[in-house]
Design a protein around this motif. Structure first.
Motif, PDB file in Angstrom:
ATOM      1  N   GLN A 229       0.850  -1.192   0.000  1.00 23.20           N
ATOM      2  CA  GLN A 229       0.000   0.000   0.000  1.00 23.20           C
ATOM      3  C   GLN A 229       0.886   1.242   0.000  1.00 23.20           C
ATOM      4  O   GLN A 229       1.793   1.366   0.824  1.00 23.20           O
ATOM      5  N   GLN A 230       0.620   2.127  -0.931  1.00 27.76           N
ATOM      6  CA  GLN A 230       1.385   3.366  -1.054  1.00 27.76           C
ATOM      7  C   GLN A 230       0.430   4.545  -0.933  1.00 27.76           C
ATOM      8  O   GLN A 230      -0.609   4.579  -1.601  1.00 27.76           O
ATOM      9  N   GLN A 231       0.783   5.506  -0.116  1.00 25.08           N
ATOM     10  CA  GLN A 231      -0.034   6.698   0.054  1.00 25.08           C
ATOM     11  C   GLN A 231       0.252   7.678  -1.089  1.00 25.08           C
ATOM     12  O   GLN A 231       1.377   7.780  -1.570  1.00 25.08           O
ATOM     13  N   ILE A 232      -0.781   8.368  -1.530  1.00 20.04           N
ATOM     14  CA  ILE A 232      -0.617   9.419  -2.532  1.00 20.04           C
ATOM     15  C   ILE A 232      -0.420  10.750  -1.804  1.00 20.04           C
ATOM     16  O   ILE A 232      -1.262  11.147  -0.985  1.00 20.04           O
ATOM     17  N   ASP A 233       0.691  11.427  -2.076  1.00 16.95           N
ATOM     18  CA  ASP A 233       0.876  12.766  -1.533  1.00 16.95           C
ATOM     19  C   ASP A 233       0.715  13.789  -2.658  1.00 16.95           C
ATOM     20  O   ASP A 233       0.537  13.438  -3.826  1.00 16.95           O
ATOM     21  N   ALA A 234       0.789  15.059  -2.308  1.00 12.52           N
ATOM     22  CA  ALA A 234       0.535  16.110  -3.284  1.00 12.52           C
ATOM     23  C   ALA A 234       1.535  16.070  -4.436  1.00 12.52           C
ATOM     24  O   ALA A 234       1.169  16.267  -5.600  1.00 12.52           O
ATOM     25  N   GLN A 235       2.812  15.790  -4.131  1.00 11.31           N
ATOM     26  CA  GLN A 235       3.819  15.761  -5.182  1.00 11.31           C
ATOM     27  C   GLN A 235       3.574  14.620  -6.152  1.00 11.31           C
ATOM     28  O   GLN A 235       3.657  14.800  -7.372  1.00 11.31           O
ATOM     29  N   ARG A 236       3.238  13.436  -5.633  1.00 12.02           N
ATOM     30  CA  ARG A 236       2.983  12.304  -6.524  1.00 12.02           C
ATOM     31  C   ARG A 236       1.723  12.523  -7.341  1.00 12.02           C
ATOM     32  O   ARG A 236       1.646  12.151  -8.518  1.00 12.02           O
ATOM     33  N   ALA A 237       0.723  13.141  -6.730  1.00  8.09           N
ATOM     34  CA  ALA A 237      -0.516  13.430  -7.460  1.00  8.09           C
ATOM     35  C   ALA A 237      -0.248  14.345  -8.653  1.00  8.09           C
ATOM     36  O   ALA A 237      -0.876  14.203  -9.707  1.00  8.09           O
ATOM     37  N   ARG A 238       0.706  15.275  -8.494  1.00 13.14           N
ATOM     38  CA  ARG A 238       1.043  16.165  -9.610  1.00 13.14           C
ATOM     39  C   ARG A 238       1.861  15.454 -10.676  1.00 13.14           C
ATOM     40  O   ARG A 238       1.811  15.801 -11.862  1.00 13.14           O
ATOM     41  N   THR A 239       2.624  14.446 -10.258  1.00 15.25           N
ATOM     42  CA  THR A 239       3.550  13.769 -11.170  1.00 15.25           C
ATOM     43  C   THR A 239       2.865  12.730 -12.043  1.00 15.25           C
ATOM     44  O   THR A 239       3.208  12.546 -13.214  1.00 15.25           O
ATOM     45  N   ILE A 240       1.889  12.023 -11.484  1.00 18.97           N
ATOM     46  CA  ILE A 240       1.196  10.972 -12.234  1.00 18.97           C
ATOM     47  C   ILE A 240       0.464  11.591 -13.424  1.00 18.97           C
ATOM     48  O   ILE A 240      -0.287  12.557 -13.278  1.00 18.97           O
ATOM     49  N   ARG A 241       0.668  11.017 -14.611  1.00 21.79           N
ATOM     50  CA  ARG A 241       0.004  11.514 -15.813  1.00 21.79           C
ATOM     51  C   ARG A 241      -1.383  10.888 -15.921  1.00 21.79           C
ATOM     52  O   ARG A 241      -1.517   9.691 -16.167  1.00 21.79           O
ATOM     53  N   ALA A 242      -2.400  11.710 -15.735  1.00 20.17           N
ATOM     54  CA  ALA A 242      -3.773  11.212 -15.807  1.00 20.17           C
ATOM     55  C   ALA A 242      -4.245  11.197 -17.255  1.00 20.17           C
ATOM     56  O   ALA A 242      -3.776  11.963 -18.099  1.00 20.17           O
ATOM     57  N   ALA A 243      -5.202  10.320 -17.551  1.00 15.73           N
ATOM     58  CA  ALA A 243      -5.752  10.170 -18.899  1.00 15.73           C
ATOM     59  C   ALA A 243      -7.148  10.787 -18.991  1.00 15.73           C
ATOM     60  O   ALA A 243      -7.796  11.068 -17.977  1.00 15.73           O
TER      61      ALA A 243
END
Length: 375
Positions: A20-34
């Protein structure tokens, strides 16, 4: 006296294997959404702390489940449509957020949702992860993905339907005028994918708008992508939606009743906008599973007044006209790719009872308005 040791609770195998990995603000910005995950992405940007990426050995994804995956090899799709339909270039090693879904595309891939979180493929640039079963001989292998895990929120796997603004069982949030009649509805169908359906629909919308009408448009079936809704908006439709607004990444392999209810809900939604006319695209060809069933369903003829048909050649136009008329549908005209060739258009017209109209001729106000039902 024998001493019986009290058994201590032990972790289950599934719990031991859970990552289980928590989503933080930096990762949320980095992930490329479709494009398919745009509504989920908007919420994740607002409240990243509510989301986790979870992987367990026994996880079996469902269509619409959102997955965070790493691009491991580029193939057919080198770009991923962003939430606003920008074609963002992908790089090996990047994390992307897409949705599991089935795909039916004779010119590209036949793909099914896999039974586990093993390596899979990106089968549509709009953001659909799946397992390729077959592919067209002329295209590259699919882009390869390694799922990190399913996106979860409040202990539940996130599905596109959880954040969709529309639902097939919901009444339109728009207030209906008392005694208002449903506006005329034209459906655009074709011989196959790439027969010119979306361009035909866009030109029809433009022509109706040029005649002074307010037009609402939608795409009821197919594979999630922003190209067609953007085209409909560019053509002048003041209200546009597609099946992803109802929480579906694709419509292939949905229960037929769901497909039928989706069509009705979309027409209901767009009719409630106050539009003077509604134009709806039905994807793929007449022989595709849900399309062929829709045509024979009385619900289709009850909600669709006329049909505009796109074909690639004269023979396809003739076969399509016959199938549609045998289904009891009112065929307004034939258009599409075949009209790019004057010779092919003449061939078709010599065999058809239905008028053949050039795709871009539909942009003319008088041509488009003449296709509306007279009753």
């Amino acid at each position: 006296m024998a001493i019986i040791a009290e058994s201590l609770p032990t972790q289950t195998t599934a719990a031991r294997n859970e990552v289980q990995q928590q989503i933080d603000a930096q990762r949320a910005r980095t992930i490329r959404a479709a494009y398919t995950t745009r509504f989920v992405a908007a919420e994740m940007q607002r409240n990243p702390q509510d989301f986790q990426v979870v992987r367990r050995a026994n996880m079996a994804p469902r269509a619409g489940d959102v997955v965070i995956a790493t691009v491991t090899e580029l193939g057919k799709h080198t770009r991923l449509q962003s939430p606003v339909s920008r074609r963002q270039l992908m790089f090996v090693g990047q994390e992307i957020m897409v949705a599991y879904g089935d795909r039916y595309a004779p010119d590209q891939f036949l793909a099914h949702v896999p039974q586990n979180l093993g390596p899979c493929q990106l089968v549509a640039g709009g953001g659909v992860a799946s397992e390729v079963i077959e592919q067209h001989a002329s295209i590259d292998m699919a882009t390869q993905l390694q799922p990190t895990g399913l996106l979860m929120r409040h202990g539940k796997v996130v599905n596109l339907a959880d954040f969709a603004p529309l639902g097939i069982e919901d009444d339109s949030p728009r207030p209906a005028q008392a005694g208002a009649q449903r506006p005329p509805v034209i459906a655009v169908l074709g011989t196959s994918m790439n027969s010119g359906k979306s361009t035909t629909l866009g030109c029809l919308v433009n022509g109706l708008v040029n005649s002074g009408m307010a037009v609402a448009a939608g795409k009821a079936t197919g594979t999630g992508a922003g190209n067609d809704p953007d085209l409909f908006t560019d053509a002048g439709a003041f209200s546009v939606c597609d099946f992803t607004d109802f929480g579906f990444p694709t419509t292939y392999r949905l229960d037929y009743e769901t497909v039928r209810d989706l069509l009705v809900a979309m027409i209901r939604e767009q009719s409630a906008t106050g539009a003077d006319a509604v134009v709806i695209e039905i994807a793929d060809g007449l022989f595709q599973g849900e399309t062929s069933r829709l045509l024979l369903d009385p619900v289709f003829s009850e909600h669709v007044d006329r049909v505009l048909f796109s074909a690639q050649d004269a023979l396809g136009a003739l076969a399509g006209e016959r199938i549609l008329r045998e289904a009891g549908l009112d065929v307004a005209a034939v258009s599409g790719v075949l009209t790019a060739s004057p010779l092919a258009a003449k061939e078709a017209q010599s065999q058809l009872a239905t008028p053949v109209i050039g795709t871009f001729d539909l942009c003319q106000a008088e041509v488009a308005a003449a296709l509306l039902p007279t009753h």
